[in-house]
Design a protein around this motif. Structure first.
Motif, mmCIF file in Angstrom:
data_model
loop_
_atom_site.group_PDB
_atom_site.id
_atom_site.type_symbol
_atom_site.label_atom_id
_atom_site.label_comp_id
_atom_site.label_asym_id
_atom_site.label_seq_id
_atom_site.Cartn_x
_atom_site.Cartn_y
_atom_site.Cartn_z
ATOM 1 N N ASN A 1 0.827 -1.002 0.326
ATOM 2 C CA ASN A 1 -0.190 -0.390 0.325
ATOM 3 C C ASN A 1 1.092 1.099 -0.266
ATOM 4 O OD1 ASN A 1 -2.719 1.485 -0.342
ATOM 5 N ND2 ASN A 1 -2.599 1.601 2.339
ATOM 6 N N ARG A 2 2.037 1.606 -0.547
ATOM 7 C CA ARG A 2 2.950 2.388 -0.675
ATOM 8 C C ARG A 2 3.061 3.308 -2.433
ATOM 9 N NH1 ARG A 2 8.251 -1.460 -0.764
ATOM 10 N NH2 ARG A 2 7.776 -0.468 1.519
ATOM 11 N N GLU A 3 3.216 4.584 -2.553
ATOM 12 C CA GLU A 3 3.591 4.905 -4.074
ATOM 13 C C GLU A 3 4.900 4.104 -4.629
ATOM 14 O OE1 GLU A 3 1.317 6.598 -6.117
ATOM 15 O OE2 GLU A 3 -0.280 5.149 -5.334
ATOM 16 N N GLY A 4 6.047 4.623 -2.907
ATOM 17 C CA GLY A 4 7.301 5.108 -3.699
ATOM 18 C C GLY A 4 7.481 3.520 -3.732
ATOM 19 N N PHE A 5 8.960 2.303 -4.290
ATOM 20 C CA PHE A 5 8.887 1.081 -4.397
ATOM 21 C C PHE A 5 10.673 1.371 -4.042
ATOM 22 C CE2 PHE A 5 9.227 3.709 -7.832
ATOM 23 C CZ PHE A 5 10.313 3.719 -8.862
ATOM 24 N N ILE A 6 10.888 0.154 -3.791
ATOM 25 C CA ILE A 6 12.130 -0.235 -4.344
ATOM 26 C C ILE A 6 12.445 -1.218 -5.210
ATOM 27 C CG2 ILE A 6 14.320 -1.438 -2.624
ATOM 28 C CD1 ILE A 6 12.968 -1.349 -0.257
ATOM 29 N N VAL A 7 13.354 -1.309 -5.716
ATOM 30 C CA VAL A 7 14.469 -1.413 -6.779
ATOM 31 C C VAL A 7 16.385 -1.930 -6.573
ATOM 32 C CG1 VAL A 7 15.357 -1.676 -9.502
ATOM 33 C CG2 VAL A 7 13.090 -0.956 -8.983
ATOM 34 N N THR A 8 16.497 -2.845 -6.673
ATOM 35 C CA THR A 8 17.770 -3.206 -6.323
ATOM 36 C C THR A 8 18.628 -3.942 -7.915
ATOM 37 O OG1 THR A 8 17.462 -6.186 -5.838
ATOM 38 C CG2 THR A 8 16.797 -4.172 -4.379
ATOM 39 N N ASN A 9 19.690 -3.641 -7.913
ATOM 40 C CA ASN A 9 20.707 -3.879 -8.278
ATOM 41 C C ASN A 9 21.681 -5.390 -7.753
ATOM 42 O OD1 ASN A 9 22.083 -1.847 -7.999
ATOM 43 N ND2 ASN A 9 23.635 -2.778 -7.689
#
Length: 339
Positions: free
Chosen positions: A137-145
């Motif tokens: 339930n978030r507008e942000g996000f996490i993307v990893t390398n």
């Protein structure tokens, strides 16, 4: 312009982020964070610049902020060079606050709804962001390398995925910069090879499997091969070298042609090199000192393809293997309008 911040801007990877973002055509570097002892001071007075490129004057007078959610709340995205123990909680809090996080930390790489991305290899995994936003339930996000050595392996394997294989063995020769500026004492590494890097072998095995796995729109199913890794720290400043053995149903000539002909699924992003994978004909290449800066440090060089199939892959560990990979992920997702 997209307003961006860097979490942990004074360390080895943080400085690479600064180098790549200081004059970026799409991203405006507005926020730098570091430890409490640096907060409130200008960046030029607290950073011990150790890269082989000039210090970018445009960031000299930026005031360093403490590494908190409030410090980056006005950013559209942030790039994280935080250690895993801090990143675990803080990156999630920043994403919950509506900011996109592009992380070099290992904390969230294996979460089922977090993309573990190499932009040119598995861009379709970006769709996991939609699931992640729904789950949390978030507008942000996490993307990893990925881990720095996994990036070299998975990128080199991308052209070979059209051939069937079940197992990979890899022996790495990893540069000392991968441990950070103060990570390996000089007395330990001079005239020496250290045949152990904590958690590295496990990271290579599980991360490569996720990156090269199949995404069905809801989950990633791991690739149908196993990876056995043996990791070594060597007296090289930058550039990780990998010796790879793979039970590939192809001839050396077919493998070389696959390396030469492979093209990523998109082109033209600012940090993207002309060649993501470059095959070198010389019998004694690739070499870190001679080849790590190909493509401004973003090219993975491959060579020495032999019966077996055996080959060598090498890339710049703090650019392609860390900060540059994260910036390229952000460029790709900017074109896909994720922020």
């Amino acid at each position: 312009m997209v307003n961006v911040g860097i979490l942990g801007a004074t360390g080895a990877v943080g400085q690479r982020f600064v180098q790549l973002l200081a004059d970026h055509p799409w991203f405006s570097l507005t926020t730098l964070t570091a430890s409490e002892r640096s907060a409130g001071k200008i960046y030029g007075s607290v950073v011990n610049w150790r890269l082989d490129s000039p210090f970018p004057d445009s960031v000299n007078d930026l005031v360093v902020s403490p590494t908190t959610v409030d410090a980056v709340k006005d950013c559209d995205i942030v790039f994280s060079a935080l250690p895993a123990d801090i990143a675990t909680t803080l990156e999630s809090e920043i994403a919950d606050a509506g900011v996109g996080v592009f992380s070099n930390a290992s904390s969230h790489r294996m979460a089922s709804d977090v993309p573990l991305m190499i932009a040119e290899v598995n861009p379709e995994h970006a769709t996991l962001i939609d699931l992640q936003r729904k789950n949390h339930n978030r507008e942000g996000f996490i993307v990893t390398n990925p881990n720095c050595s996994t990036i070299m392996l998975a990128t080199a394997l991308a052209p070979l995925m059209k051939f069937p294989f079940k197992s990979i063995q890899v022996a790495t020769l990893q540069a000392i910069s991968g441990a950070g500026f103060d990570g390996v004492p000089a007395f330990s590494i001079y005239d020496n090879v250290i045949p152990y890097i904590g958690s590295e072998e496990e990271k290579i095995a599980r991360e490569a499997n996720k990156i090269l796995g199949t995404f069905d729109g809801a989950k990633v199913t791991g690739a149908p091969f196993s990876v056995s890794a043996s990791c070594n720290r060597v007296a090289v400043i930058d550039g990780h070298t990998l010796n790879v053995w793979i039970d590939l149903a192809a001839t050396p000539a077919e493998v070389i042609e696959a390396f030469k002909s492979w093209q990523p699924p998109f082109s033209g992003l600012p940090t993207q090199p002309a060649k993501t994978v470059q095959y070198l004909e010389q019998a004694d290449r690739p070499q870190p000192r001679l080849d790590r800066n190909r493509g401004n440090g973003m090219t993975v060089s491959v060579g020495r393809v032999r019966d077996g199939i055996r080959f060598v892959a090498m890339g710049h560990n703090t650019i392609r293997g860390a900060a540059g990979a994260s910036v390229l992920n952000a460029e790709l997702l900017h074109t896909k309008k994720y922020f």
